[in-house]
Design a protein around this motif. Structure first.
Motif, PDB file in Angstrom:
ATOM      1  N   ARG A  72      46.853  28.418  35.529  1.00 28.77           N
ATOM      2  CA  ARG A  72      46.465  27.350  34.119  1.00 28.77           C
ATOM      3  C   ARG A  72      47.410  26.072  34.252  1.00 28.77           C
ATOM      4  O   ARG A  72      46.600  25.106  33.628  1.00 28.77           O
ATOM      5  N   THR A  73      48.099  25.734  34.948  1.00 27.28           N
ATOM      6  CA  THR A  73      48.712  24.569  35.097  1.00 27.28           C
ATOM      7  C   THR A  73      47.639  23.640  36.120  1.00 27.28           C
ATOM      8  O   THR A  73      47.535  22.461  35.847  1.00 27.28           O
ATOM      9  N   VAL A  74      47.231  24.216  37.145  1.00 28.64           N
ATOM     10  CA  VAL A  74      46.020  23.690  37.971  1.00 28.64           C
ATOM     11  C   VAL A  74      44.796  23.222  37.065  1.00 28.64           C
ATOM     12  O   VAL A  74      44.543  22.156  36.888  1.00 28.64           O
ATOM     13  N   LEU A  75      44.541  23.998  35.968  1.00 28.83           N
ATOM     14  CA  LEU A  75      43.358  23.922  35.142  1.00 28.83           C
ATOM     15  C   LEU A  75      43.788  22.683  34.224  1.00 28.83           C
ATOM     16  O   LEU A  75      42.960  21.732  33.945  1.00 28.83           O
ATOM     17  N   ALA A  76      44.887  22.501  33.800  1.00 28.87           N
ATOM     18  CA  ALA A  76      45.478  21.448  32.902  1.00 28.87           C
ATOM     19  C   ALA A  76      45.510  20.248  33.556  1.00 28.87           C
ATOM     20  O   ALA A  76      44.942  19.319  33.061  1.00 28.87           O
ATOM     21  N   TRP A  77      45.834  20.089  34.981  1.00 24.20           N
ATOM     22  CA  TRP A  77      45.990  19.062  35.584  1.00 24.20           C
ATOM     23  C   TRP A  77      44.395  18.697  35.846  1.00 24.20           C
ATOM     24  O   TRP A  77      44.163  17.383  35.884  1.00 24.20           O
ATOM     25  N   TRP A  78      43.812  19.480  36.180  1.00 22.91           N
ATOM     26  CA  TRP A  78      42.310  19.138  36.904  1.00 22.91           C
ATOM     27  C   TRP A  78      41.484  18.596  35.351  1.00 22.91           C
ATOM     28  O   TRP A  78      40.944  17.621  35.419  1.00 22.91           O
ATOM     29  N   GLY A  79      42.018  19.087  34.277  1.00 23.38           N
ATOM     30  CA  GLY A  79      41.301  18.483  33.130  1.00 23.38           C
ATOM     31  C   GLY A  79      41.777  17.288  32.844  1.00 23.38           C
ATOM     32  O   GLY A  79      41.066  16.390  32.204  1.00 23.38           O
ATOM     33  N   LEU A 137      42.043  30.635  29.893  1.00 26.67           N
ATOM     34  CA  LEU A 137      41.877  29.756  31.023  1.00 26.67           C
ATOM     35  C   LEU A 137      40.900  28.276  30.464  1.00 26.67           C
ATOM     36  O   LEU A 137      41.545  27.235  30.761  1.00 26.67           O
ATOM     37  N   ALA A 138      40.058  28.613  29.598  1.00 32.86           N
ATOM     38  CA  ALA A 138      39.539  27.470  28.885  1.00 32.86           C
ATOM     39  C   ALA A 138      40.478  26.679  28.085  1.00 32.86           C
ATOM     40  O   ALA A 138      40.360  25.169  28.171  1.00 32.86           O
ATOM     41  N   ALA A 139      41.541  27.398  27.502  1.00 32.99           N
ATOM     42  CA  ALA A 139      42.312  26.573  26.651  1.00 32.99           C
ATOM     43  C   ALA A 139      43.112  25.644  27.378  1.00 32.99           C
ATOM     44  O   ALA A 139      43.496  24.684  27.064  1.00 32.99           O
ATOM     45  N   ALA A 140      43.663  26.321  28.292  1.00 36.08           N
ATOM     46  CA  ALA A 140      44.491  25.701  29.456  1.00 36.08           C
ATOM     47  C   ALA A 140      43.853  24.369  30.070  1.00 36.08           C
ATOM     48  O   ALA A 140      44.484  23.279  30.120  1.00 36.08           O
ATOM     49  N   TYR A 141      42.473  24.366  30.374  1.00 36.29           N
ATOM     50  CA  TYR A 141      41.746  23.173  30.889  1.00 36.29           C
ATOM     51  C   TYR A 141      41.574  22.128  29.722  1.00 36.29           C
ATOM     52  O   TYR A 141      42.054  20.921  30.033  1.00 36.29           O
ATOM     53  N   LEU A 142      41.277  22.528  28.761  1.00 32.39           N
ATOM     54  CA  LEU A 142      41.309  21.762  27.476  1.00 32.39           C
ATOM     55  C   LEU A 142      42.616  20.911  27.117  1.00 32.39           C
ATOM     56  O   LEU A 142      42.620  19.713  26.394  1.00 32.39           O
ATOM     57  N   SER A 143      43.568  21.754  27.223  1.00 33.30           N
ATOM     58  CA  SER A 143      44.856  21.043  26.988  1.00 33.30           C
ATOM     59  C   SER A 143      45.140  19.946  27.758  1.00 33.30           C
ATOM     60  O   SER A 143      45.984  19.006  27.327  1.00 33.30           O
ATOM     61  N   ASP A 165      57.139  34.492  33.588  1.00 33.97           N
ATOM     62  CA  ASP A 165      58.526  33.596  33.516  1.00 33.97           C
ATOM     63  C   ASP A 165      58.950  33.071  34.699  1.00 33.97           C
ATOM     64  O   ASP A 165      59.545  32.009  34.928  1.00 33.97           O
ATOM     65  N   ALA A 166      58.551  33.885  36.029  1.00 27.55           N
ATOM     66  CA  ALA A 166      59.095  33.496  37.323  1.00 27.55           C
ATOM     67  C   ALA A 166      58.437  32.260  37.640  1.00 27.55           C
ATOM     68  O   ALA A 166      58.771  31.534  38.667  1.00 27.55           O
ATOM     69  N   ALA A 167      57.293  32.189  37.237  1.00 24.12           N
ATOM     70  CA  ALA A 167      56.437  30.552  37.412  1.00 24.12           C
ATOM     71  C   ALA A 167      57.084  29.569  37.032  1.00 24.12           C
ATOM     72  O   ALA A 167      57.071  28.146  37.499  1.00 24.12           O
ATOM     73  N   ARG A 168      57.821  29.431  35.695  1.00 23.77           N
ATOM     74  CA  ARG A 168      58.330  28.189  35.254  1.00 23.77           C
ATOM     75  C   ARG A 168      59.133  27.532  35.882  1.00 23.77           C
ATOM     76  O   ARG A 168      58.838  26.008  35.884  1.00 23.77           O
ATOM     77  N   PRO A 169      60.103  27.878  36.639  1.00 19.64           N
ATOM     78  CA  PRO A 169      60.971  27.042  37.572  1.00 19.64           C
ATOM     79  C   PRO A 169      60.391  26.207  38.587  1.00 19.64           C
ATOM     80  O   PRO A 169      60.829  25.302  38.977  1.00 19.64           O
ATOM     81  N   VAL A 170      59.251  26.993  39.240  1.00 27.40           N
ATOM     82  CA  VAL A 170      58.809  26.318  40.630  1.00 27.40           C
ATOM     83  C   VAL A 170      57.498  25.460  40.220  1.00 27.40           C
ATOM     84  O   VAL A 170      56.980  24.949  41.295  1.00 27.40           O
ATOM     85  N   VAL A 171      57.080  25.472  38.988  1.00 29.93           N
ATOM     86  CA  VAL A 171      55.555  24.541  38.762  1.00 29.93           C
ATOM     87  C   VAL A 171      56.060  23.159  38.260  1.00 29.93           C
ATOM     88  O   VAL A 171      57.084  23.150  37.435  1.00 29.93           O
ATOM     89  N   ILE A 172      55.062  22.343  38.691  1.00 29.56           N
ATOM     90  CA  ILE A 172      55.257  20.838  38.032  1.00 29.56           C
ATOM     91  C   ILE A 172      55.139  20.966  36.480  1.00 29.56           C
ATOM     92  O   ILE A 172      54.309  21.755  35.900  1.00 29.56           O
ATOM     93  N   PRO A 173      55.452  20.066  35.798  1.00 29.45           N
ATOM     94  CA  PRO A 173      55.248  19.808  34.191  1.00 29.45           C
ATOM     95  C   PRO A 173      53.854  19.738  33.969  1.00 29.45           C
ATOM     96  O   PRO A 173      52.842  19.451  34.595  1.00 29.45           O
ATOM     97  N   HIS A 174      53.285  20.238  32.792  1.00 31.92           N
ATOM     98  CA  HIS A 174      52.200  20.055  32.213  1.00 31.92           C
ATOM     99  C   HIS A 174      51.842  18.538  32.356  1.00 31.92           C
ATOM    100  O   HIS A 174      52.626  17.912  31.774  1.00 31.92           O
ATOM    101  N   PRO A 175      50.523  18.184  32.631  1.00 38.21           N
ATOM    102  CA  PRO A 175      50.252  16.639  32.824  1.00 38.21           C
ATOM    103  C   PRO A 175      50.643  15.769  31.237  1.00 38.21           C
ATOM    104  O   PRO A 175      50.995  14.644  31.418  1.00 38.21           O
TER     105      PRO A 175
END
Length: 632
Positions: free
Chosen positions: A184-191, A212-218, A489-499
């Motif tokens: 979902r973070t990938v999709l947000a950045w690609w969007g 997944l569509a909502a993540a891209y649109l965000s 929850d385990a993904a939150r500390p290791v992922v970069i911020p939402h764009p």
């Protein structure tokens, strides 16, 4: 160029729908998400590649991401052939995953020498860390994409290379909540960067498709809410990245597959005894398969899918005693040396692929989860261990896959493990699959002995989700939901911020955590094993029957070593190997291979004994690790 020029066959109804209608809702080079929800064996890969090339326009390449190394290797040749026909100019086509085996970072460049596909090391620039994804066309595991949004070195380089290409993610249903959070973070950045994305799946719940569509649109249109719509199966939908407008197309396949499901009890203990190294449940599985050949004396190819590598190995050993001599037995799983796995995969695809010229008359293919995604196999019937319903449907997709008939029946035997009291043991494989999901799947299949694909698939997926809802008081369901939340929850500390939440560029390169902590897979606990054999004069060889000495220092070309590595999980026996399990002193300081353990066979044909375990490597069986047998 036409669709036929690219793929050498005419488009089916699903592919033709894209050709005819996609231009009415999408603009080449503009942000947008396309989701293909098509049945197994319906040409999603070709449809996705065509759509990606159209969505990207003339200035964008294509990056195809798949769930596993095996599926990535299988897809690479198909993509290479498409790229040679579809791209006006020659473009590097690279293969990128942790075990690609060529060049310092596993980059491969393909070219045609006039006789066909030739694989060679990529140019030196593309061999650098993370640079394989910079090629115009890349086929990789999904890990190579997820690394772009983790707090690890070179993540910005990866993102820069990846976002110059349309991203195509196959089997997007196949990821756990941890990986879905990263996706979902990938999709947000690609969007946010305006890059088109194509997602593909045969068993995608509508709720997941919408999320997944909502993540891209965000990322592409912050603050814009995804409109209400109902994804169609089979069919596709496109969400415009600027307006959020959804276009939904339902498509009739013109073909019905009836999965004739038969649930059969699997008695016996999963543990070996001192009298029999093959556990009773694996012998029972082999008997079920052998009985099919006793009843049918004609041509018959059976796919047998086990939930663990050990079960697959034991089933093959038992089949050798039960089957008639005219039945060939194939075995493929993940625990092979790279060169052996490549040879076995090629042999399996040649025997059971679309080209039937080399198809055996009577055969069994015993395998594990590696068969579920993107391997283009076609067998007569399926015998499978009990698993989640979407997984069963994926496995059944390898049954009678290439028949031209509009209606086909695929016999599916589901083996339900039994307790000593004869009751269903839904938690037998709880280390792999959630007990709640397996139980709910079994109960649904008990009520649907004939599953029509595509007509029944989406309703069954939704029914499965309903049974796993948060309002259930069932202990197993609550445990399942807690586990899902823990992974997310385990993904939150290791992922970069939402764009749209990025405040400082430091947040993209904050390396306060280690690369091991920022993994692409939840609790990834793998290690590389290098099997070796001690020769009569005492030196170690990389091959059991060929004198290929273990080098005292790592050579510049790591191909001979990488090709002989086995990737597996950490296990008890690895801690009790003798001192010669450590790499040579001359390898110290060279980090190109990463952590590995040497499995030194005392002599040809002799296994390694460690803490009661019996371990050895065999070209046919792969890495075999038999636990201590209990005292009787």
């Amino acid at each position: 160029m036409t669709f036929f020029d690219w793929f050498r066959f005419e488009p089916n109804t699903l592919q033709k729908s894209l050709l005819d209608l996609l231009h009415g809702c999408a603009v080449p080079g503009r942000a947008g998400l396309l989701v293909l929800m098509w049945p197994t064996g319906s040409g999603k890969t070709e449809g996705g590649l065509w759509a990606a090339r159209w969505l990207g326009g003339p200035r964008m390449g294509v990056h195809l991401a798949l769930p596993s190394v095996a599926t990535t290797d299988s897809a690479f040749r198909r993509v290479w052939r498409w790229a040679r026909r579809a791209l006006a100019a020659s473009s590097p086509v690279t293969l990128a995953h942790s075990r690609a085996g060529r060049g310092p970072q596993g980059a491969l460049l393909s070219h045609d020498d006039g006789d066909g596909l030739v694989l060679a090391p990529a140019p030196e620039f593309l061999q650098g860390r993370g640079r394989a994804v910079l090629a115009g066309v890349t086929v990789s595991t999904i890990d190579q994409v997820l690394l772009a949004v983790l707090r690890v070195r070179h993540n910005v380089l990866r993102m820069g290379g990846l976002t110059r290409k349309v991203l195509v993610v196959d089997e997007c249903h196949a990821y756990d909540p941890y990986m879905q959070s990263l996706l979902r973070t990938v999709l947000a950045w690609w969007g946010a960067l305006g890059v088109p994305v194509v997602l593909m799946s045969a068993t995608l719940p509508r709720s997941l498709a919408r999320s997944l569509a909502a993540a891209y649109l965000s990322g592409s249109a912050p603050g814009l809410r995804l409109p209400e719509f109902l994804p169609a199966y089979p069919g596709w939908f496109h969400v415009d990245g600027l307006t959020g407008h959804p276009t939904v197309e339902a498509v009739a396949t013109g073909r019905t597959r009836i999965l004739a499901v038969r649930l059969v009890g699997l008695p016996g203990s999963p543990r070996a005894t001192r009298r029999d190294a093959v556990p009773a449940c694996d012998r029972a599985r082999a008997r079920v398969v052998s009985q099919l050949f006793e009843r049918d004396r004609q041509r018959l190819c059976v796919l047998t899918v086990c939930n663990t590598v050990a079960s697959a190995q034991n089933t093959v050993l038992a089949l050798k005693a039960f089957l008639p001599r005219d039945v060939e037995v194939f075995l493929i799983h993940a625990h092979y040396r790279e060169l052996d796995r490549a040879d076995l995969t090629m042999a399996v695809e040649q025997a059971f692929g679309k080209d039937r010229a080399h198809r055996p008359r009577r055969a069994v293919l015993v395998t594990t989860q590696v068969c579920e995604q993107s391997l283009d196999l076609d067998l007569n019937r399926l015998v499978t261990d009990l698993a989640p319903l979407p997984t069963i449907i994926q496995r059944a997709g390898r049954g009678r896959r290439h028949t031209k008939r509009s209606r086909v029946r695929v016999p599916v035997t589901v083996l339900v493990p039994l307790t000593a009291e004869g009751l269903p043991d839904d938690g037998r494989w709880d280390a792999i699959y959630s007990t709640a999901v397996v139980r709910a799947s079994r109960e649904l299949m008990e009520g649907h002995r004939a599953i029509a694909e595509p007509a029944d698939v989406q309703s069954l997926l939704e029914a499965l989700e309903d049974r796993l809802g948060g309002n259930s008081p069932d202990v197993d369901v609550l445990s399942h939901l807690e586990g899902e939340q823990a992974m997310a929850d385990a993904a939150r500390p290791v992922v970069i911020p939402h764009p749209r939440e990025l405040v400082d560029l430091f947040d993209l390169t904050d390396l306060s955590g280690t690369d091991e902590e920022a993994a692409t897979r939840y609790r990834l606990d793998s290690i590389q094993i290098l099997p070796l054999w001690r020769q009569p004069d005492g030196h170690l060889s990389l091959e059991p029957d060929t004198d290929l000495p273990l080098p005292a220092r790592l050579p510049h070309n790591l191909e001979p070593i990488r090709d002989r590595l086995v990737s597996t999980r950490h296990a008890t026996w690895q801690k009790h190997l003798s001192a010669d399990a450590q790499p040579p002193a001359g390898w110290a300081g060279d980090k190109r291979l990463g952590p590995l353990v040497l499995l030194v066979h005392p002599a040809l044909g002799e296994p390694v004994h460690a803490a009661g375990w019996t371990v050895f490597y065999d070209r046919y069986l792969g890495l075999v690790a038999r636990p201590p047998t209990p005292k009787e």
